[in-house]
Design an enzyme around this catalytic site. Structure first.
Site, PDB file in Angstrom:
ATOM      1  CB  SER A 157       2.823   1.282  -0.771  1.00  0.00           C
ATOM      2  OG  SER A 157       1.822   1.430   0.209  1.00  0.00           O
ATOM      3  CE  LYS A 171      -0.249   0.838  -5.372  1.00  0.00           C
ATOM      4  NZ  LYS A 171       0.578   1.511  -4.328  1.00  0.00           N
ATOM      5  CB  SER A 194      -1.013   0.007  -1.069  1.00  0.00           C
ATOM      6  OG  SER A 194      -0.150   0.873  -1.772  1.00  0.00           O
TER       7      SER A 194
END
Lengths: 483, 494
Positions: free
Chosen positions: B183, B79, B159
């Site tokens: 997330s 990420k 996210s």
């Protein structure tokens, strides 16, 4: 108490201080970066100090110990549970966009500092709290015509903010308070107290009131970096406020700056313009939890503090309150005195250390650490006085030579033949010669002109090159003239 | 070895590497090709192909020498919230576009030390603020899954939507994400993958771009529970550089996967039966309960009475911390700078241009709730609620070993469907947020499909630092569900 007489009556100053003292520590409060003074810009900046993304603060335990030490030195309560908060505001030299500080739960609570105002008068000044916080960097606005530069070397350095109660009543008390705080932190080794290097700064809160009445509205004068400036700023600010009040005006609560060149304070921002700092506990740091054992362990290592040392010097050495006060103002000076006074006439030692020795240091602008005369050497000189080898008068000359050359008192006395003449036969001969040469004066003396006795003494001392033992001269002379 | 190396998950690829059936370079190359082929999904912000191949060669050399770490040679997607040394780290924001850190986050450093190979940095909601991956400056990520007979693009959740998509579409053997309010778990549920949020303090936050410091936690996103166990062990560590890191030894989580849940007490929290929950989610939850019961677990109805306050409290605490955490993006030292006449102008113009609407909304909310006069009513109150939520869990965990809930109240929704309705967007996190508020571990495991063919996840919540139990329960669900549905590879040009 400093009272300002206005046209409508007297006004009393009410002053409270926030002293920012840089913690003596090799590394910063939340990072491992170095803290030395005067390094090239931005050479002592870690990723944390520059607030790079994802960087996290880690408490420097040594700075915590230093704060505890200082709190103990201020006879203050140590809070076993304290919290670091974020104080949010934007500025170019504040990389995180917040300062890590302590707001509601500081590490140190209430304490007290005793001021020595001379002639045995003391004043107790309350300490509200002491908390730890990070320093900001430094903005440099004079390096480029249109841009500002930022030096982050100071960013993240540990500061102790020592907040006093509004207990101070005059610029003299403020000066005494600042000196006392400086003395205490220097004794403790928790701050070097060098105001000219910015290691100690003060925000001064001033308000005026009719004596005995409620507090008035205060103004805060920011960032004062010398004791003299603090006094000047307070005097100016008190006068300014009195002028407004006397004209029937009201003081606007505001933050002001002191302009040391003009000797004035001027408005920086009003209360309405003040920041909303949006304090909240820093989620990157857990609450700081201490045990009483840890605090006790630190307390056990504290040195003797100035108040205790002063009391002891008076008790052990029989010196006066004033002398003791002068000596303990600086731990090194007090230690020097004790080394000199050990097994000697302590009053003589106090007089010599404070008078001749400190005088010579001040004149030469030298610290004790690099003094050409150490405690042993000065003690050697005092020994020569005590055993009547030389007179106090000669000793002063010898000391001057010692301070210039670093030689021992005994060597100088030997080289220059300054040894006191105590042989009464020799003195008697000198006296007789003086009397013989001044028969007219002897007649006058005997006729009642007593003042001439001093003249004869002076002539004998002169004849001996100052070396005649004054006591012997006096005795023999009196016997001869009286006979 | 067969052509489709990307069909190998982490554990399978690890075993194939160990048996020398495949090299890390071959695996890495296959994934790099798959990534290139999947450009329409927009899962990656930065692909580090050269870096990946160089690392793969080093891994192959170590494997040949009989050395190598826990995940030696395994290609991973990271990420883009983790700072990676010399490699662009954007946090999905324009304000950090082009920012190359001079340091490596502790979590990724741990992965590289164990031999992991980084394929690239995955897309995410800007500063991890979002539940749909639509707030990224670098464009929305598309969910590999579509509804049956429908070509509308769906969100992958957020996210960590880029990481979830990368795992789901087989663009990496596994990925890592971060979970502040769901997330990791919510996008895992939306993409038919496994996502684990460890206990707060299990993985270091050092070098992870901060969103809400008291909630953020890194974790694995994988194809299977076993893969999650492997990756969690490789990434977790105590870190003295993170004051909130906890010094508890990291166990070998794979040994927890015994397939045996007999005697475990599984709590079913009543409060998670939220109004308007689709019947297929409710049905799946019941199925999950039945699977565990028949495997020998004891099912216990429990109550977490303050659950309904978790989401509102979260949306005070998280923005409050974010408003302060994001103050450092000011144009002074790094990232975007828009010059201005005065310092204030530079701040305003830089932040106006650098932050997107959702980030600005949360900075405003956070600034508001911390302001003088509002702090007590909002922030302080939210912290008290947080304490009550923690106490709810503590009380329940005196009697049960884990909790079972759905992961999300709905399956994946369409891109653009909720973008103008922040409240309905925030409601996505209603089942995941309580674990963040309490700092507890949670795992989402794909367990079935919705009526229109979209993956659904079940969530297992556990006690602090008891990731082993939720992995064990999660794996039991995985076995029972035998979820093997795969999205059609509509994005592929080849």
């Amino acid at each position: 108490m400093a009272v300002i007489q206005g046209a409508t009556g007297d006004w009393e100053m009410v002053i409270g201080l926030e002293v920012h003292a840089q913690v003596t520590s090799n590394s910063k409060l939340f990072s491992g970066a170095a803290t030395s003074f005067g390094a090239a810009p931005n050479t002592q900046v870690s990723l944390v100090d520059a607030a790079m993304p994802g960087m996290l603060p880690v408490i420097n335990r040594y700075c915590i110990e230093q704060a505890i030490r200082t709190g103990l030195g201020l006879k203050a309560k140590i809070n076993l549970h304290s919290v670091f908060d974020r104080k949010n505001y934007f500025y170019a030299d504040l990389p995180q966009g917040y300062q890590i500080s302590q707001f509601l739960q500081p590490i140190v609570g209430e304490g007290v500092v005793t001021l020595d105002m001379g002639e045995g008068v003391t004043r107790e000044i309350g300490i509200t709290r002491l908390h730890l916080e990070q320093d900001a960097g430094k903005s440099l606005h004079d390096q480029h015509p249109s841009q500002s530069y930022v030096d982050l070397n100071r960013s993240g350095i540990a500061l102790m903010e020592i907040v006093s109660e509004p207990d101070l009543r005059s610029p003299e008390e403020v000066a005494a308070y600042l000196r006392k705080i400086r003395t205490i932190v220097r004794y403790l080794g928790t701050c070097d107290g060098n105001m000219d290097e910015g290691s100690m700064r003060a925000d001064v809160n001033v308000s005026m009131r009719r004596p005995g009445e409620e507090y008035g509205t205060r103004c805060e004068i920011k960032n004062i970096n010398s004791i003299r400036f603090a006094q000047q700023a307070i005097n100016y600010e008190a006068r300014r406020q009195v002028d407004i009040l006397e004209d029937g005006g009201a003081i606007a609560q505001e933050t002001r700056l002191f302009d040391s060149r003009k000797g004035e304070t001027r408005s920086m921002r009003s209360k309405e313009e003040s920041h909303d700092y949006r304090y909240f506990p820093d989620p990157d740091l857990l609450p700081l939890v201490l045990t009483q054992e840890e605090v006790d362990a630190i307390e056990a290592t504290l040195p003797e503090l100035p108040d205790a040392k002063k009391a002891r010097l008076i008790a052990d050495y029989g010196i006066g309150d004033y002398e003791a006060g002068v000596l303990v103002a600086d731990r090194v000076r007090a230690d020097f005195f004790e080394a000199v006074a050990k097994n000697r006439d302590s009053k003589l030692a106090a007089n010599w250390v404070i008078g001749e020795f400190f005088g010579a240091l001040n004149k030469a602008e030298k610290e004790i650490s690099i003094s050409p005369v150490d405690a042993d050497a000065l003690g050697g000189l005092l020994d020569l006085i005590s055993d009547d080898t030389i007179s106090g008068r000669i000793a002063k000359d010898v000391f001057e030579v010692m301070f210039e050359t670093g030689k021992s008192a005994a060597d100088i006395v030997e080289e220059k033949g300054l040894k006191q003449v105590t042989d009464t036969g020799a003195i008697e001969e000198m006296i007789q010669a003086v009397l013989d040469a001044n028969e007219d004066k002897v007649e006058q003396y005997k006729g009642g002109k007593d003042k001439l006795f001093g003249f004869f003494v002076g002539q004998v001392m002169k004849a001996s090159g100052g070396k005649a033992n004054p006591k012997a001269v006096n005795e023999i002379l009196r016997a001869k003239l009286g006979g | 070895m067969s052509a489709d190396l990307t069909s190998l998950g982490l554990a399978e690829a690890r075993d194939a590497l160990a048996k020398k059936e495949v090299s890390s370079r071959e695996l890495t190359s296959a994934y790099l090709a798959a990534i290139e082929d999947a450009t329409p999904l927009n899962a990656f912000i930065t692909v580090t192909a050269d870096h990946a191949l160089a690392r793969a060669d080093q891994a192959d050399a170590r494997i040949a020498a009989g050395e190598g770490g826990l995940i030696e040679g395994l290609p991973l997607a990271i990420k883009d919230l983790f700072c990676t040394d010399q490699i662009q780290t954007t946090a999905g924001s324009h304000i950090l576009e082009g920012f190359k850190p001079q340091y490596e986050s502790t979590v990724t450093a741990n992965l590289w030390r164990q031999g992991g190979v980084m394929l690239g940095k995955t897309n995410l909601d800007e500063f991890a603020m979002g539940s749909s991956n639509e707030t990224s400056f670098y464009g929305s990520v598309k969910n590999p899954w579509r509804r049956d007979g429908d070509s509308a693009n769906l969100v992958p959740g957020g996210s960590s939507g880029g990481s979830a998509t990368a795992v789901s579409a087989h663009l990496a053997a596994a990925a890592i994400g971060t979970d502040t309010g769901g997330s990791i778990r919510q996008p895992a549920a939306f993409t038919g993958t496994v996502g684990l949020k460890p206990t707060y303090g299990r993985c270091s936050r050092w070098g992870v771009v901060a969103f809400a410091s008291s909630l953020d936690q890194a974790g694995p996103m994988t194809r299977s529970v076993r893969d999650a166990a492997i990756l969690l062990r490789a990434m977790a560590s105590y870190d003295s550089k993170d004051s909130t890191s906890v010094d508890i030894a990291v166990p070998d989580y794979e040994t927890a996967l015994t397939g045996d849940v007999k005697g475990l007490r599984i709590g079913i929290p009543t409060e998670y039966r939220v109004d308007g929950m689709p019947s297929d989610i409710e049905a799946l939850w019941d199925k999950g309960i039945e699977w565990l019961r028949s495997a020998g677990a004891e099912i216990v109805d429990v109550s977490l009475p303050h659950t309904r306050y978790a989401l509102p409290a979260y949306y005070i605490v998280a923005p409050a911390e974010a408003s302060s955490n994001l103050a450092r993006y000011d144009g002074v030292r790094y990232g975007l700078r828009v010059d201005g006449e005065q310092l204030q102008d530079m701040y305003e113009q830089t932040r106006a241009a650098g932050f997107g609407a959702e980030v600005k909304r949360r900075i405003l909310i956070g600034t508001y709730v911390l302001s003088a006069g509002y702090y007590d009513a909002y922030y302080l109150q939210a912290q008290k609620v947080r304490t009550l939520i923690k106490q709810d869990f503590e009380k329940v965990f005196e009697n049960v070993d884990a909790l079972l809930t759905p992961t999300t109240p709905t399956p994946a929704f369409g891109i653009g469907e909720r973008v103008d309705d922040p409240i309905s967007m925030y409601l996505n996190d209603v089942m995941t947020v309580p674990a963040n508020m309490a700092g507890l571990p949670g795992i989402s495991v794909p367990a079935g499909l919705s009526s229109d063919g979209l993956p659904l996840g079940l969530q297992v919540l556990g006690k602090a630092f008891d990731e082993a139990t939720i992995l064990r329960v999660g794996e039991m669900i995985e076995r029972a569900a035998s979820f093997d549905a795969r999205p059609q590879s509509w994005w592929s040009a080849s």
